[in-house]
Design a protein around this motif. Structure first.
Motif, PDB file in Angstrom:
ATOM      1  N   THR A 121       0.841  -1.197   0.000  1.00 46.63           N
ATOM      2  CA  THR A 121       0.000   0.000   0.000  1.00 46.63           C
ATOM      3  C   THR A 121       0.879   1.251   0.000  1.00 46.63           C
ATOM      4  N   THR A 122       1.929   1.248   0.808  1.00 45.03           N
ATOM      5  CA  THR A 122       2.829   2.396   0.878  1.00 45.03           C
ATOM      6  C   THR A 122       3.507   2.648  -0.461  1.00 45.03           C
ATOM      7  N   ILE A 123       4.018   1.599  -1.073  1.00 42.38           N
ATOM      8  CA  ILE A 123       4.690   1.744  -2.367  1.00 42.38           C
ATOM      9  C   ILE A 123       3.713   2.267  -3.419  1.00 42.38           C
ATOM     10  N   LEU A 124       2.523   1.670  -3.485  1.00 39.09           N
ATOM     11  CA  LEU A 124       1.534   2.108  -4.474  1.00 39.09           C
ATOM     12  C   LEU A 124       1.047   3.529  -4.198  1.00 39.09           C
ATOM     13  N   ALA A 125       0.891   3.885  -2.925  1.00 37.05           N
ATOM     14  CA  ALA A 125       0.454   5.238  -2.583  1.00 37.05           C
ATOM     15  C   ALA A 125       1.519   6.265  -2.957  1.00 37.05           C
ATOM     16  N   LEU A 126       2.777   5.904  -2.792  1.00 35.72           N
ATOM     17  CA  LEU A 126       3.858   6.804  -3.197  1.00 35.72           C
ATOM     18  C   LEU A 126       3.873   7.008  -4.708  1.00 35.72           C
ATOM     19  N   VAL A 127       3.717   5.917  -5.439  1.00 37.75           N
ATOM     20  CA  VAL A 127       3.802   5.983  -6.901  1.00 37.75           C
ATOM     21  C   VAL A 127       2.554   6.603  -7.520  1.00 37.75           C
ATOM     22  N   PHE A 128       1.371   6.113  -7.139  1.00 36.48           N
ATOM     23  CA  PHE A 128       0.149   6.520  -7.831  1.00 36.48           C
ATOM     24  C   PHE A 128      -0.594   7.689  -7.179  1.00 36.48           C
ATOM     25  N   LEU A 129      -0.450   7.857  -5.869  1.00 40.18           N
ATOM     26  CA  LEU A 129      -1.162   8.937  -5.181  1.00 40.18           C
ATOM     27  C   LEU A 129      -0.237  10.086  -4.799  1.00 40.18           C
ATOM     28  N   ARG A 130       1.066   9.889  -5.033  1.00 39.71           N
ATOM     29  CA  ARG A 130       2.074  10.909  -4.714  1.00 39.71           C
ATOM     30  C   ARG A 130       2.051  11.292  -3.231  1.00 39.71           C
ATOM     31  N   GLU A 131       1.764  10.311  -2.375  1.00 39.62           N
ATOM     32  CA  GLU A 131       1.775  10.572  -0.939  1.00 39.62           C
ATOM     33  C   GLU A 131       3.217  10.696  -0.465  1.00 39.62           C
ATOM     34  N   GLN A 132       3.401  11.493   0.565  1.00 39.24           N
ATOM     35  CA  GLN A 132       4.738  11.740   1.111  1.00 39.24           C
ATOM     36  C   GLN A 132       5.109  10.643   2.104  1.00 39.24           C
ATOM     37  N   ILE A 133       6.387  10.242   2.081  1.00 39.05           N
ATOM     38  CA  ILE A 133       6.857   9.254   3.044  1.00 39.05           C
ATOM     39  C   ILE A 133       7.387  10.006   4.266  1.00 39.05           C
ATOM     40  N   THR A 134       6.952   9.573   5.438  1.00 38.60           N
ATOM     41  CA  THR A 134       7.427  10.169   6.688  1.00 38.60           C
ATOM     42  C   THR A 134       8.352   9.176   7.377  1.00 38.60           C
ATOM     43  N   LEU A 135       9.011   9.638   8.421  1.00 32.22           N
ATOM     44  CA  LEU A 135       9.893   8.754   9.177  1.00 32.22           C
ATOM     45  C   LEU A 135       9.109   7.580   9.775  1.00 32.22           C
ATOM     46  N   LYS A 136       7.925   7.846  10.284  1.00 33.26           N
ATOM     47  CA  LYS A 136       7.097   6.775  10.850  1.00 33.26           C
ATOM     48  C   LYS A 136       6.731   5.740   9.790  1.00 33.26           C
ATOM     49  N   ILE A 137       6.355   6.200   8.612  1.00 28.54           N
ATOM     50  CA  ILE A 137       6.008   5.271   7.533  1.00 28.54           C
ATOM     51  C   ILE A 137       7.227   4.457   7.133  1.00 28.54           C
TER      52      ILE A 137
END
Length: 143
Positions: free
Chosen positions: A107-123
């Motif tokens: 989910t994190t990988i797909l959200a980064l690629v397709f939704l352009r969500e930001q990665i935080t230290l917690k993530i």
């Protein structure tokens, strides 16, 4: 405890029960039958839930939302469940479930690629924990 947390924990308990039930049923059938019967058994309950929904379903769902939610139905309850049950059949419930529950990694990988969500230290730390857990599990021999 808050209402939302109770709902989430109830969901976790229900999802956690599924691999055990699947493992009990698979010796008597196969994953395809398990998926089909599981989906058919959920229809009456789903209809009951919708009967209590405050808005008629067609008013609550736009065509665009319906298309995305149809994709959800194909990915999760259909294909995801088939591979879930096959994994439980081959690895056992206790070993397959943590691997199956590595979905936040994807989910994190797909959200980064397709939704352009930001990665935080917690993530990032969470993803690293998931990868470490998968590594530990895949290096274990089946009991």
């Amino acid at each position: 405890m808050l209402y939302g947390e109770c709902l989430a924990l109830t969901s976790a308990v229900l999802w956690g029960t599924i691999p055990v039930l699947v493992r009990k049923g698979l010796p008597h059938s196969n994953a395809s039958v398990a998926v089909m019967l599981g989906l058919l058994a959920s229809v009456p309950l789903l209809l009951l839930v919708f009967s209590f929904y405050p808005h008629p379903v067609p008013q609550a769902v736009t065509p665009q939302a319906a298309a995305w939610f149809a994709a959800v139905g194909i990915m999760g309850p259909c294909l995801g469940r088939v591979f879930n049950y096959l994994g439980v059949a081959r690895l056992g419930a206790a070993r397959a479930t943590p691997l199956i529950n590595s979905s936040p990694l994807f989910t994190t990988i797909l959200a980064l690629v397709f939704l352009r969500e930001q990665i935080t230290l917690k993530i990032l730390l969470g993803v690293l924990c998931i990868v470490a857990g998968i590594t530990v599990l895949t290096r274990q021999r089946r009991a």
